[in-house]
Design a protein around this motif. Structure first.
Motif, mmCIF file in Angstrom:
data_model
loop_
_atom_site.group_PDB
_atom_site.id
_atom_site.type_symbol
_atom_site.label_atom_id
_atom_site.label_comp_id
_atom_site.label_asym_id
_atom_site.label_seq_id
_atom_site.Cartn_x
_atom_site.Cartn_y
_atom_site.Cartn_z
ATOM 1 N N GLU A 177 -48.968 -32.108 32.406
ATOM 2 C CA GLU A 177 -49.057 -30.884 31.588
ATOM 3 C C GLU A 177 -47.948 -30.879 30.535
ATOM 4 O O GLU A 177 -46.794 -31.198 30.852
ATOM 5 C CB GLU A 177 -48.897 -29.684 32.535
ATOM 6 N N HIS A 179 -47.985 -28.094 28.095
ATOM 7 C CA HIS A 179 -47.900 -26.685 27.671
ATOM 8 C C HIS A 179 -47.696 -26.584 26.157
ATOM 9 O O HIS A 179 -46.879 -25.776 25.675
ATOM 10 C CB HIS A 179 -46.764 -25.964 28.402
ATOM 11 N N MET A 182 -48.256 -22.990 24.574
ATOM 12 C CA MET A 182 -47.176 -22.051 24.893
ATOM 13 C C MET A 182 -45.884 -22.427 24.180
ATOM 14 O O MET A 182 -45.172 -21.577 23.663
ATOM 15 C CB MET A 182 -46.933 -22.038 26.403
ATOM 16 N N VAL A 222 -41.573 -30.280 30.906
ATOM 17 C CA VAL A 222 -42.229 -29.626 32.046
ATOM 18 C C VAL A 222 -42.108 -30.449 33.329
ATOM 19 O O VAL A 222 -42.012 -29.883 34.412
ATOM 20 C CB VAL A 222 -43.729 -29.368 31.709
#
Ligand SMILES: C[S@@+](CC[C@H](N)C(=O)[O-])C[C@H]1O[C@@H](n2cnc3c(N)ncnc32)[C@H](O)[C@@H]1O
Length: 533
Positions: A177, A179, A182, A222
Protein backbone atom coordinates in the motif's frame (compact mmCIF):
# COMPACT_ATOMS: atom_id res chain seq x y z
CA UNK A 1 6.99 0.69 9.64
CA UNK A 2 9.77 3.09 9.91
CA UNK A 3 11.41 3.58 13.22
CA UNK A 4 9.71 6.91 13.80
CA UNK A 5 6.59 4.86 14.09
CA UNK A 6 7.69 1.42 15.12
CA UNK A 7 10.52 2.30 17.28
CA UNK A 8 10.49 5.62 18.91
CA UNK A 9 13.68 5.95 20.81
CA UNK A 10 14.00 6.95 24.34
CA UNK A 11 16.45 9.64 25.24
CA UNK A 12 19.77 8.82 23.68
CA UNK A 13 22.45 7.30 25.84
CA UNK A 14 25.11 4.68 25.41
CA UNK A 15 24.26 1.34 23.92
CA UNK A 16 22.59 -1.07 26.29
CA UNK A 17 22.09 1.41 29.05
CA UNK A 18 18.55 2.44 29.08
CA UNK A 19 17.33 2.99 25.56
CA UNK A 20 13.79 1.93 25.13
CA UNK A 21 13.60 -1.07 22.88
CA UNK A 22 9.97 -1.96 23.08
CA UNK A 23 9.48 -1.66 19.36
CA UNK A 24 13.01 -1.39 18.28
CA UNK A 25 14.33 -3.77 15.75
CA UNK A 26 17.59 -4.77 17.25
CA UNK A 27 21.02 -4.05 15.92
CA UNK A 28 22.66 -7.42 15.62
CA UNK A 29 26.22 -8.37 14.98
CA UNK A 30 26.08 -12.06 14.41
CA UNK A 31 29.27 -13.51 13.12
CA UNK A 32 27.96 -14.84 9.86
CA UNK A 33 28.83 -12.71 6.88
CA UNK A 34 26.28 -11.77 4.32
CA UNK A 35 26.17 -13.78 1.16
CA UNK A 36 24.39 -13.26 -2.13
CA UNK A 37 20.75 -12.18 -2.34
CA UNK A 38 18.58 -14.60 -0.44
CA UNK A 39 15.48 -16.14 -1.95
CA UNK A 40 12.35 -15.57 0.11
CA UNK A 41 12.46 -18.31 2.72
CA UNK A 42 10.09 -21.22 2.19
CA UNK A 43 7.48 -20.83 4.91
CA UNK A 44 7.15 -23.93 7.02
CA UNK A 45 4.31 -24.54 9.38
CA UNK A 46 2.67 -21.19 8.58
CA UNK A 47 0.55 -20.13 11.54
CA UNK A 48 -1.25 -17.15 10.04
CA UNK A 49 -3.63 -16.35 7.25
CA UNK A 50 -4.21 -13.12 5.38
CA UNK A 51 -7.60 -11.48 5.74
CA UNK A 52 -8.94 -8.22 4.41
CA UNK A 53 -11.28 -5.58 5.81
CA UNK A 54 -12.63 -2.24 4.63
CA UNK A 55 -10.92 -0.44 7.50
CA UNK A 56 -7.55 -2.18 7.80
CA UNK A 57 -6.96 -3.53 4.31
CA UNK A 58 -5.02 -6.80 4.49
CA UNK A 59 -4.02 -8.07 7.91
CA UNK A 60 -2.87 -11.31 9.54
CA UNK A 61 -4.78 -13.54 11.92
CA UNK A 62 -3.67 -16.73 13.62
CA UNK A 63 -4.69 -19.74 11.52
CA UNK A 64 -4.15 -21.96 14.58
CA UNK A 65 -3.30 -21.48 18.22
CA UNK A 66 0.13 -19.85 18.58
CA UNK A 67 2.26 -20.13 21.70
CA UNK A 68 3.91 -17.08 23.25
CA UNK A 69 7.45 -16.94 21.92
CA UNK A 70 6.62 -18.79 18.71
CA UNK A 71 8.04 -17.39 15.47
CA UNK A 72 5.24 -16.13 13.25
CA UNK A 73 7.24 -14.67 10.37
CA UNK A 74 10.94 -14.95 9.61
CA UNK A 75 12.08 -13.64 6.26
CA UNK A 76 14.88 -11.83 4.46
CA UNK A 77 14.49 -8.22 3.38
CA UNK A 78 13.27 -7.26 -0.06
CA UNK A 79 15.30 -4.07 0.06
CA UNK A 80 17.38 -2.21 2.63
CA UNK A 81 18.61 1.37 2.41
CA UNK A 82 19.28 4.62 4.25
CA UNK A 83 16.54 6.25 6.30
CA UNK A 84 15.28 9.71 5.45
CA UNK A 85 17.11 12.24 7.55
CA UNK A 86 20.00 9.92 8.32
CA UNK A 87 23.51 11.15 8.95
CA UNK A 88 26.30 10.73 6.39
CA UNK A 89 26.56 6.95 6.42
CA UNK A 90 28.33 4.14 4.63
CA UNK A 91 26.18 2.92 1.74
CA UNK A 92 27.20 -0.65 2.51
CA UNK A 93 26.80 -1.06 6.28
CA UNK A 94 24.95 2.14 7.31
CA UNK A 95 27.55 3.12 9.88
CA UNK A 96 27.81 6.84 10.48
CA UNK A 97 30.89 8.39 8.85
CA UNK A 98 32.92 11.44 9.67
CA UNK A 99 35.84 12.93 7.83
CA UNK A 100 38.28 10.56 9.49
CA UNK A 101 36.28 7.42 8.68
CA UNK A 102 35.07 8.43 5.25
CA UNK A 103 36.33 6.23 2.44
CA UNK A 104 35.00 6.08 -1.12
CA UNK A 105 33.60 3.23 -3.14
CA UNK A 106 36.21 2.29 -5.76
CA UNK A 107 33.53 2.12 -8.44
CA UNK A 108 31.14 5.03 -7.91
CA UNK A 109 33.07 7.10 -5.34
CA UNK A 110 30.03 7.35 -3.04
CA UNK A 111 30.77 7.21 0.72
CA UNK A 112 31.74 3.89 2.22
CA UNK A 113 33.42 2.98 5.50
CA UNK A 114 36.22 1.07 3.74
CA UNK A 115 37.02 -0.89 0.63
CA UNK A 116 36.30 -4.06 2.58
CA UNK A 117 32.88 -3.00 3.90
CA UNK A 118 30.84 -6.18 4.41
CA UNK A 119 27.86 -4.50 2.72
CA UNK A 120 29.76 -3.96 -0.51
CA UNK A 121 28.27 -5.91 -3.40
CA UNK A 122 25.24 -7.02 -1.35
CA UNK A 123 21.67 -6.18 -2.20
CA UNK A 124 21.13 -5.28 1.47
CA UNK A 125 24.01 -2.81 1.18
CA UNK A 126 25.76 -1.20 -1.78
CA UNK A 127 24.95 -3.57 -4.64
CA UNK A 128 26.85 -3.77 -7.90
CA UNK A 129 23.78 -2.53 -9.79
CA UNK A 130 23.51 0.49 -7.49
CA UNK A 131 27.23 1.12 -7.96
CA UNK A 132 26.83 0.98 -11.76
CA UNK A 133 23.99 3.52 -11.57
CA UNK A 134 25.78 5.86 -9.17
CA UNK A 135 28.93 5.86 -11.33
CA UNK A 136 27.11 8.37 -13.52
CA UNK A 137 26.05 10.48 -10.51
CA UNK A 138 29.26 11.70 -8.86
CA UNK A 139 28.84 12.69 -5.19
CA UNK A 140 29.67 16.29 -4.36
CA UNK A 141 32.09 16.14 -1.45
CA UNK A 142 32.39 19.94 -1.42
CA UNK A 143 28.83 20.12 -0.05
CA UNK A 144 28.44 17.41 2.57
CA UNK A 145 25.01 18.69 3.68
CA UNK A 146 23.64 18.33 0.17
CA UNK A 147 25.31 14.94 -0.18
CA UNK A 148 23.58 13.85 3.00
CA UNK A 149 20.25 15.19 1.69
CA UNK A 150 20.72 13.20 -1.48
CA UNK A 151 20.56 10.02 0.61
CA UNK A 152 16.80 10.55 0.77
CA UNK A 153 16.60 9.42 -2.82
CA UNK A 154 18.82 6.35 -2.39
CA UNK A 155 16.31 3.95 -0.82
CA UNK A 156 13.63 4.83 -3.41
CA UNK A 157 16.31 4.31 -6.06
CA UNK A 158 17.24 0.89 -4.62
CA UNK A 159 13.58 -0.09 -4.84
CA UNK A 160 13.23 1.13 -8.41
CA UNK A 161 16.42 -0.65 -9.47
CA UNK A 162 14.80 -3.95 -8.43
CA UNK A 163 12.53 -3.67 -11.46
CA UNK A 164 15.37 -4.94 -13.59
CA UNK A 165 17.80 -6.30 -11.01
CA UNK A 166 15.32 -8.58 -9.23
CA UNK A 167 11.80 -8.55 -10.71
CA UNK A 168 10.43 -10.99 -8.09
CA UNK A 169 11.36 -8.57 -5.31
CA UNK A 170 9.93 -5.68 -7.32
CA UNK A 171 6.64 -7.58 -7.69
CA UNK A 172 6.52 -8.24 -3.93
CA UNK A 173 7.22 -4.59 -3.19
CA UNK A 174 4.65 -3.38 -5.70
CA UNK A 175 1.91 -5.24 -3.81
CA UNK A 176 2.32 -2.88 -0.85
CA UNK A 177 0.00 0.00 0.00
CA UNK A 178 1.29 3.50 -0.86
CA UNK A 179 -1.78 5.58 0.17
CA UNK A 180 -1.08 7.90 -2.76
CA UNK A 181 -4.48 9.59 -2.68
CA UNK A 182 -4.29 10.34 1.02
CA UNK A 183 -0.69 11.45 0.87
CA UNK A 184 -1.39 13.74 -2.05
CA UNK A 185 -4.53 15.19 -0.46
CA UNK A 186 -2.73 15.99 2.76
CA UNK A 187 -0.33 18.30 1.01
CA UNK A 188 2.69 18.02 3.30
CA UNK A 189 4.58 14.82 2.47
CA UNK A 190 3.96 14.87 -1.28
CA UNK A 191 5.77 18.19 -1.99
CA UNK A 192 8.66 17.12 0.25
CA UNK A 193 9.07 13.90 -1.74
CA UNK A 194 8.67 15.86 -4.96
CA UNK A 195 11.61 18.09 -3.99
CA UNK A 196 13.86 15.59 -2.23
CA UNK A 197 13.30 12.48 -4.29
CA UNK A 198 11.50 13.09 -7.59
CA UNK A 199 13.37 16.25 -8.61
CA UNK A 200 16.66 14.83 -7.42
CA UNK A 201 16.23 11.73 -9.53
CA UNK A 202 15.43 13.95 -12.51
CA UNK A 203 18.58 15.98 -11.82
CA UNK A 204 20.49 12.72 -11.75
CA UNK A 205 19.12 11.95 -15.21
CA UNK A 206 17.17 8.86 -14.10
CA UNK A 207 14.26 7.93 -16.31
CA UNK A 208 11.49 7.03 -13.87
CA UNK A 209 7.93 8.32 -14.01
CA UNK A 210 7.07 10.89 -11.33
CA UNK A 211 4.05 8.88 -10.20
CA UNK A 212 6.12 5.72 -9.89
CA UNK A 213 8.70 7.49 -7.71
CA UNK A 214 5.97 8.93 -5.49
CA UNK A 215 4.43 5.47 -5.16
CA UNK A 216 7.73 3.97 -4.02
CA UNK A 217 8.09 6.83 -1.50
CA UNK A 218 4.60 5.99 -0.21
CA UNK A 219 5.35 2.28 -0.01
CA UNK A 220 8.40 3.08 2.07
CA UNK A 221 6.54 5.48 4.36
CA UNK A 222 3.71 3.06 5.02
CA UNK A 223 5.55 -0.26 5.12
CA UNK A 224 9.26 0.07 5.87
CA UNK A 225 10.76 -1.12 9.15
CA UNK A 226 13.66 0.79 10.53
CA UNK A 227 16.49 -1.65 11.13
CA UNK A 228 19.76 -1.43 12.98
CA UNK A 229 20.67 -0.47 16.50
CA UNK A 230 20.31 2.70 18.46
CA UNK A 231 21.72 4.64 15.50
CA UNK A 232 19.05 3.13 13.22
CA UNK A 233 20.26 4.55 9.96
CA UNK A 234 18.58 1.98 7.74
CA UNK A 235 15.09 0.96 6.73
CA UNK A 236 13.91 -2.21 5.08
CA UNK A 237 10.90 -3.72 3.33
CA UNK A 238 9.78 -7.28 4.05
CA UNK A 239 7.48 -9.40 1.95
CA UNK A 240 5.12 -10.62 4.74
CA UNK A 241 5.85 -8.65 7.89
CA UNK A 242 4.32 -5.47 6.45
CA UNK A 243 0.92 -7.15 6.55
CA UNK A 244 0.71 -7.00 10.33
CA UNK A 245 -1.95 -4.58 11.45
CA UNK A 246 -1.33 -2.01 14.12
CA UNK A 247 -2.57 -2.18 17.70
CA UNK A 248 -1.42 0.02 20.60
CA UNK A 249 -1.22 -3.15 22.72
CA UNK A 250 0.76 -5.33 20.32
CA UNK A 251 0.72 -9.11 20.33
CA UNK A 252 4.18 -9.53 18.76
CA UNK A 253 7.76 -8.31 18.99
CA UNK A 254 10.25 -8.11 16.14
CA UNK A 255 13.98 -8.13 15.65
CA UNK A 256 16.35 -7.96 12.67
CA UNK A 257 19.71 -9.60 12.19
CA UNK A 258 22.21 -7.23 10.67
CA UNK A 259 24.93 -9.65 9.71
CA UNK A 260 22.83 -12.56 8.64
CA UNK A 261 22.49 -12.81 4.84
CA UNK A 262 19.39 -11.02 3.63
CA UNK A 263 19.05 -9.09 6.90
CA UNK A 264 16.14 -11.23 8.09
CA UNK A 265 13.36 -9.99 10.29
CA UNK A 266 11.83 -12.25 12.92
CA UNK A 267 8.36 -11.62 14.26
CA UNK A 268 7.48 -13.57 17.39
CA UNK A 269 4.26 -13.89 19.35
CA UNK A 270 4.66 -12.05 22.65
CA UNK A 271 1.38 -13.50 23.94
CA UNK A 272 -0.53 -16.68 23.09
CA UNK A 273 -2.95 -16.35 20.18
CA UNK A 274 -6.10 -18.37 19.62
CA UNK A 275 -6.93 -19.35 16.04
CA UNK A 276 -8.62 -16.32 14.48
CA UNK A 277 -6.93 -13.73 16.76
CA UNK A 278 -5.50 -10.61 15.15
CA UNK A 279 -1.70 -10.67 14.98
CA UNK A 280 -0.58 -7.11 15.61
CA UNK A 281 2.39 -4.89 16.14
CA UNK A 282 2.49 -1.33 17.37
CA UNK A 283 3.35 1.29 14.75
CA UNK A 284 3.76 3.87 17.51
CA UNK A 285 5.60 4.07 20.79
CA UNK A 286 3.72 2.17 23.45
CA UNK A 287 5.14 4.43 26.16
CA UNK A 288 3.17 7.40 24.81
CA UNK A 289 -0.33 8.58 25.64
CA UNK A 290 -3.29 8.18 23.32
CA UNK A 291 -3.14 11.72 21.93
CA UNK A 292 0.48 11.34 20.91
CA UNK A 293 0.19 7.81 19.58
CA UNK A 294 -2.85 8.63 17.48
CA UNK A 295 -1.25 11.83 16.18
CA UNK A 296 1.85 9.91 15.17
CA UNK A 297 -0.10 7.09 13.50
CA UNK A 298 -2.27 9.56 11.61
CA UNK A 299 0.75 11.53 10.49
CA UNK A 300 2.95 8.65 9.40
CA UNK A 301 0.56 5.79 8.62
CA UNK A 302 -2.47 7.77 7.42
CA UNK A 303 -5.20 6.22 9.55
CA UNK A 304 -7.04 6.90 12.80
CA UNK A 305 -6.31 4.24 15.37
CA UNK A 306 -9.38 3.15 17.31
CA UNK A 307 -7.96 0.16 19.15
CA UNK A 308 -9.21 -0.82 22.61
CA UNK A 309 -6.46 1.18 24.31
CA UNK A 310 -7.21 4.31 22.28
CA UNK A 311 -10.97 4.03 22.85
CA UNK A 312 -10.64 3.73 26.61
CA UNK A 313 -10.17 7.00 28.57
CA UNK A 314 -8.18 5.05 31.19
CA UNK A 315 -6.02 3.32 28.52
CA UNK A 316 -6.97 -0.11 29.79
CA UNK A 317 -6.65 0.97 33.41
CA UNK A 318 -3.09 2.25 33.06
CA UNK A 319 -4.09 5.95 33.31
CA UNK A 320 -1.17 6.62 31.00
CA UNK A 321 -2.57 10.02 29.93
CA UNK A 322 -4.21 11.08 33.20
CA UNK A 323 -3.59 14.48 34.76
CA UNK A 324 -4.07 15.24 38.44
CA UNK A 325 -7.04 17.43 39.25
CA UNK A 326 -5.85 20.75 40.72
CA UNK A 327 -9.06 20.92 42.77
CA UNK A 328 -9.39 17.48 44.33
CA UNK A 329 -6.23 15.58 43.25
CA UNK A 330 -8.47 13.13 41.35
CA UNK A 331 -7.82 11.90 37.83
CA UNK A 332 -8.52 14.09 34.83
CA UNK A 333 -9.30 12.04 31.71
CA UNK A 334 -10.55 12.71 28.19
CA UNK A 335 -14.34 12.64 27.82
CA UNK A 336 -13.96 11.16 24.30
CA UNK A 337 -10.42 9.88 23.65
CA UNK A 338 -10.97 9.38 19.91
CA UNK A 339 -11.83 13.06 19.54
CA UNK A 340 -8.74 15.21 20.11
CA UNK A 341 -10.98 18.28 20.41
CA UNK A 342 -13.07 16.82 23.25
CA UNK A 343 -13.02 18.20 26.79
CA UNK A 344 -11.18 16.50 29.65
CA UNK A 345 -12.82 16.15 33.06
CA UNK A 346 -12.10 15.00 36.58
CA UNK A 347 -13.64 11.57 37.15
CA UNK A 348 -13.22 11.43 40.94
CA UNK A 349 -14.88 12.89 44.00
CA UNK A 350 -17.90 14.29 42.11
CA UNK A 351 -15.58 17.06 41.05
CA UNK A 352 -16.79 19.24 38.18
CA UNK A 353 -13.32 20.24 37.05
CA UNK A 354 -12.85 20.36 33.25
CA UNK A 355 -9.99 21.17 30.90
CA UNK A 356 -10.36 22.18 27.27
CA UNK A 357 -8.47 20.24 24.59
CA UNK A 358 -6.20 23.23 23.74
CA UNK A 359 -5.23 23.65 27.39
CA UNK A 360 -4.40 19.94 27.60
CA UNK A 361 -2.26 20.23 24.47
CA UNK A 362 -0.49 23.28 25.84
CA UNK A 363 0.20 21.65 29.18
CA UNK A 364 1.48 18.49 27.49
CA UNK A 365 3.74 20.51 25.26
CA UNK A 366 5.19 22.40 28.22
CA UNK A 367 5.77 19.19 30.15
CA UNK A 368 7.25 17.39 27.14
CA UNK A 369 9.59 20.29 26.35
CA UNK A 370 10.82 20.27 29.93
CA UNK A 371 11.14 16.48 29.95
CA UNK A 372 13.21 16.56 26.80
CA UNK A 373 15.68 18.97 28.37
CA UNK A 374 16.73 16.32 30.89
CA UNK A 375 20.06 14.75 30.09
CA UNK A 376 19.76 11.03 29.37
CA UNK A 377 22.04 10.12 32.31
CA UNK A 378 20.69 12.60 34.81
CA UNK A 379 19.20 10.63 37.69
CA UNK A 380 18.45 13.77 39.69
CA UNK A 381 16.93 15.40 36.63
CA UNK A 382 14.39 12.58 36.18
CA UNK A 383 13.66 12.38 39.90
CA UNK A 384 13.26 16.14 39.98
CA UNK A 385 10.78 16.01 37.10
CA UNK A 386 8.72 13.35 38.87
CA UNK A 387 8.69 15.36 42.06
CA UNK A 388 7.95 18.71 40.45
CA UNK A 389 4.94 17.44 38.55
CA UNK A 390 3.56 14.98 41.11
CA UNK A 391 0.45 17.16 41.51
CA UNK A 392 0.04 17.82 37.80
CA UNK A 393 0.27 14.40 36.14
CA UNK A 394 -0.88 11.05 37.44
CA UNK A 395 1.91 8.81 38.74
CA UNK A 396 1.39 6.47 35.77
CA UNK A 397 1.23 9.23 33.16
CA UNK A 398 3.40 8.27 30.22
CA UNK A 399 5.92 11.02 30.98
CA UNK A 400 6.28 9.55 34.50
CA UNK A 401 6.61 6.08 33.00
CA UNK A 402 9.28 7.34 30.61
CA UNK A 403 11.18 9.02 33.45
CA UNK A 404 10.89 5.85 35.52
CA UNK A 405 11.97 3.74 32.60
CA UNK A 406 15.15 5.80 32.33
CA UNK A 407 15.68 5.68 36.09
CA UNK A 408 15.16 1.91 36.18
CA UNK A 409 18.22 1.59 34.00
CA UNK A 410 20.31 4.42 35.42
CA UNK A 411 20.11 3.36 39.06
CA UNK A 412 22.88 0.84 39.42
CA UNK A 413 24.80 1.76 36.28
CA UNK A 414 25.91 5.38 36.24
CA UNK A 415 28.48 7.27 38.31
CA UNK A 416 27.33 7.91 41.88
CA UNK A 417 24.71 5.20 41.47
CA UNK A 418 26.74 2.04 40.92
CA UNK A 419 24.74 -0.90 42.19
CA UNK A 420 27.17 -2.20 44.80
CA UNK A 421 27.61 1.26 46.30
CA UNK A 422 23.93 2.16 46.43
CA UNK A 423 22.46 2.64 49.89
CA UNK A 424 19.35 0.72 50.86
CA UNK A 425 17.02 3.65 50.16
CA UNK A 426 18.22 3.93 46.57
CA UNK A 427 18.03 0.18 46.02
CA UNK A 428 14.46 0.28 47.30
CA UNK A 429 13.73 3.18 44.98
CA UNK A 430 14.95 1.14 42.02
CA UNK A 431 12.73 -1.75 43.13
CA UNK A 432 9.72 0.55 43.50
CA UNK A 433 10.29 2.05 40.05
CA UNK A 434 10.64 -1.37 38.39
CA UNK A 435 7.48 -2.64 40.06
CA UNK A 436 5.54 0.47 38.94
CA UNK A 437 6.79 -0.07 35.40
CA UNK A 438 5.91 -3.76 35.40
CA UNK A 439 2.31 -2.94 36.33
CA UNK A 440 2.01 -0.73 33.26
CA UNK A 441 4.04 -2.98 30.93
CA UNK A 442 1.95 -6.01 31.85
CA UNK A 443 -0.94 -4.15 30.24
CA UNK A 444 0.55 -2.14 27.39
CA UNK A 445 3.18 -4.65 26.26
CA UNK A 446 2.12 -7.92 27.80
CA UNK A 447 3.97 -11.19 27.56
CA UNK A 448 7.37 -11.69 26.02
CA UNK A 449 8.14 -8.06 25.30
CA UNK A 450 11.60 -6.57 25.55
CA UNK A 451 10.31 -3.89 27.91
CA UNK A 452 9.18 -6.57 30.35
CA UNK A 453 12.30 -8.70 29.91
CA UNK A 454 14.65 -5.79 30.57
CA UNK A 455 12.63 -4.44 33.51
CA UNK A 456 12.49 -7.86 35.16
CA UNK A 457 16.26 -8.04 34.87
CA UNK A 458 16.61 -4.55 36.38
CA UNK A 459 14.25 -5.56 39.19
CA UNK A 460 16.27 -8.61 40.16
CA UNK A 461 19.51 -6.67 40.73
CA UNK A 462 18.57 -4.48 43.74
CA UNK A 463 16.56 -7.36 45.22
CA UNK A 464 19.63 -9.57 45.05
CA UNK A 465 21.93 -6.96 46.59
CA UNK A 466 19.53 -6.27 49.46
CA UNK A 467 18.99 -9.97 50.07
CA UNK A 468 22.72 -10.67 50.15
CA UNK A 469 23.37 -7.72 52.46
CA UNK A 470 20.55 -8.76 54.81
CA UNK A 471 21.79 -12.34 54.92
CA UNK A 472 25.35 -11.26 55.59
CA UNK A 473 24.10 -9.00 58.41
CA UNK A 474 22.10 -12.01 59.67
CA UNK A 475 19.02 -9.80 59.40
CA UNK A 476 16.95 -12.54 57.76
CA UNK A 477 16.32 -16.19 58.49
CA UNK A 478 17.09 -19.00 56.05
CA UNK A 479 13.36 -19.25 55.32
CA UNK A 480 13.18 -15.54 54.49
CA UNK A 481 16.23 -15.95 52.35
CA UNK A 482 14.67 -18.85 50.45
CA UNK A 483 11.44 -16.89 49.87
CA UNK A 484 13.33 -13.88 48.59
CA UNK A 485 15.60 -15.93 46.34
CA UNK A 486 12.55 -17.69 44.93
CA UNK A 487 11.12 -14.35 43.87
CA UNK A 488 14.44 -13.32 42.29
CA UNK A 489 14.69 -16.66 40.45
CA UNK A 490 11.17 -16.10 39.09
CA UNK A 491 12.10 -12.70 37.66
CA UNK A 492 15.44 -13.88 36.27
CA UNK A 493 13.92 -16.96 34.69
CA UNK A 494 11.32 -14.94 32.83
CA UNK A 495 13.84 -12.28 31.87
CA UNK A 496 16.26 -14.91 30.52
CA UNK A 497 13.45 -16.52 28.56
CA UNK A 498 12.21 -13.27 26.99
CA UNK A 499 15.62 -11.80 26.26
CA UNK A 500 16.90 -15.18 25.11
CA UNK A 501 14.87 -14.59 21.93
CA UNK A 502 17.07 -11.63 21.09
CA UNK A 503 20.25 -11.99 19.05
CA UNK A 504 23.07 -13.07 21.32
CA UNK A 505 25.29 -10.03 20.73
CA UNK A 506 22.53 -7.43 21.12
CA UNK A 507 22.29 -5.60 24.45
CA UNK A 508 19.22 -7.67 25.33
CA UNK A 509 20.94 -10.88 24.26
CA UNK A 510 23.84 -10.03 26.56
CA UNK A 511 21.36 -9.31 29.34
CA UNK A 512 19.84 -12.76 28.80
CA UNK A 513 23.30 -14.28 29.26
CA UNK A 514 23.80 -12.25 32.44
CA UNK A 515 20.40 -13.44 33.71
CA UNK A 516 21.36 -17.08 33.07
CA UNK A 517 24.70 -16.54 34.85
CA UNK A 518 22.90 -14.95 37.81
CA UNK A 519 20.56 -17.95 37.97
CA UNK A 520 23.55 -20.29 38.08
CA UNK A 521 25.05 -18.25 40.94
CA UNK A 522 21.82 -18.37 42.90
CA UNK A 523 21.86 -22.17 42.55
CA UNK A 524 25.00 -22.22 44.66
CA UNK A 525 22.93 -20.83 47.56
CA UNK A 526 21.11 -24.14 47.64
CA UNK A 527 24.11 -25.58 49.49
CA UNK A 528 23.21 -23.27 52.38
CA UNK A 529 19.43 -23.22 52.31
CA UNK A 530 18.40 -26.31 50.38
CA UNK A 531 16.36 -26.34 47.19
CA UNK A 532 15.05 -22.93 46.12
CA UNK A 533 12.58 -23.93 43.45
C1 LIG B 1 1.94 -1.61 6.80
S1 LIG B 1 0.42 -1.46 6.09
C2 LIG B 1 -0.39 -2.93 6.59
C3 LIG B 1 -0.90 -3.70 5.39
C4 LIG B 1 -2.09 -3.07 4.73
N1 LIG B 1 -3.27 -3.30 5.52
C5 LIG B 1 -2.28 -3.60 3.34
O1 LIG B 1 -3.30 -4.13 2.99
O2 LIG B 1 -1.33 -3.42 2.55
C6 LIG B 1 -0.25 -0.21 7.08
C7 LIG B 1 -1.61 0.23 6.64
O3 LIG B 1 -2.59 -0.74 7.01
C8 LIG B 1 -3.76 -0.10 7.52
N2 LIG B 1 -3.88 -0.44 8.94
C9 LIG B 1 -3.02 -1.19 9.68
N3 LIG B 1 -3.48 -1.33 10.94
C10 LIG B 1 -4.63 -0.65 11.01
C11 LIG B 1 -5.56 -0.42 12.06
N4 LIG B 1 -5.39 -0.90 13.28
N5 LIG B 1 -6.65 0.33 11.77
C12 LIG B 1 -6.85 0.84 10.54
N6 LIG B 1 -5.99 0.66 9.51
C13 LIG B 1 -4.90 -0.07 9.74
C14 LIG B 1 -3.55 1.38 7.30
O4 LIG B 1 -4.08 1.71 6.06
C15 LIG B 1 -2.05 1.51 7.31
O5 LIG B 1 -1.60 2.65 6.60
Amino acid sequence: MNKKSHKKKQKKRGRGDGKNKENIIEDVHDDKDEGSPEPVVEKKNVCYEIRQSEVMGRYLVASRDIRAGEVIVEEPAIAVGPCTGCALICLGCYRELDETSLAKCRGCKWPMCSSSCPGSGKYTGHSTYECDTLKDIPPDYSNLEDLKDSYQALMPLRCLLLKTADPAKWTALSAMEAHNEMRKARGDIWPINEKNVVQRMKKWGLQYEDQEIHTVCGILEVNAFEVGGSGANARALYDRAYLLAHDCTPTTTHTDSERVPGRPLTIRASVPHKAGDLISLCYAYTLQGTLKRREHIKHSKFFDCSCARCRDPTELGTYASAFRCPRCSGRVLPTAPLDPAAMWHCVDNDCQYVMTAPSVQLLLKRLTDEYEQIDANDVRGFEGFLHKYRNVIHSTHYLCLSAKHSLSQLYGKVAEYMIHEMPEAELNRKIEICRDLMKAFDIIEPGYSRLRGVTLYELHAPLMILTTRDFEKKAITKDNLRTRLKEIVKYLTESALILGFEPSQSSEGLMATAARDALKKIKTWEQIIGKIS
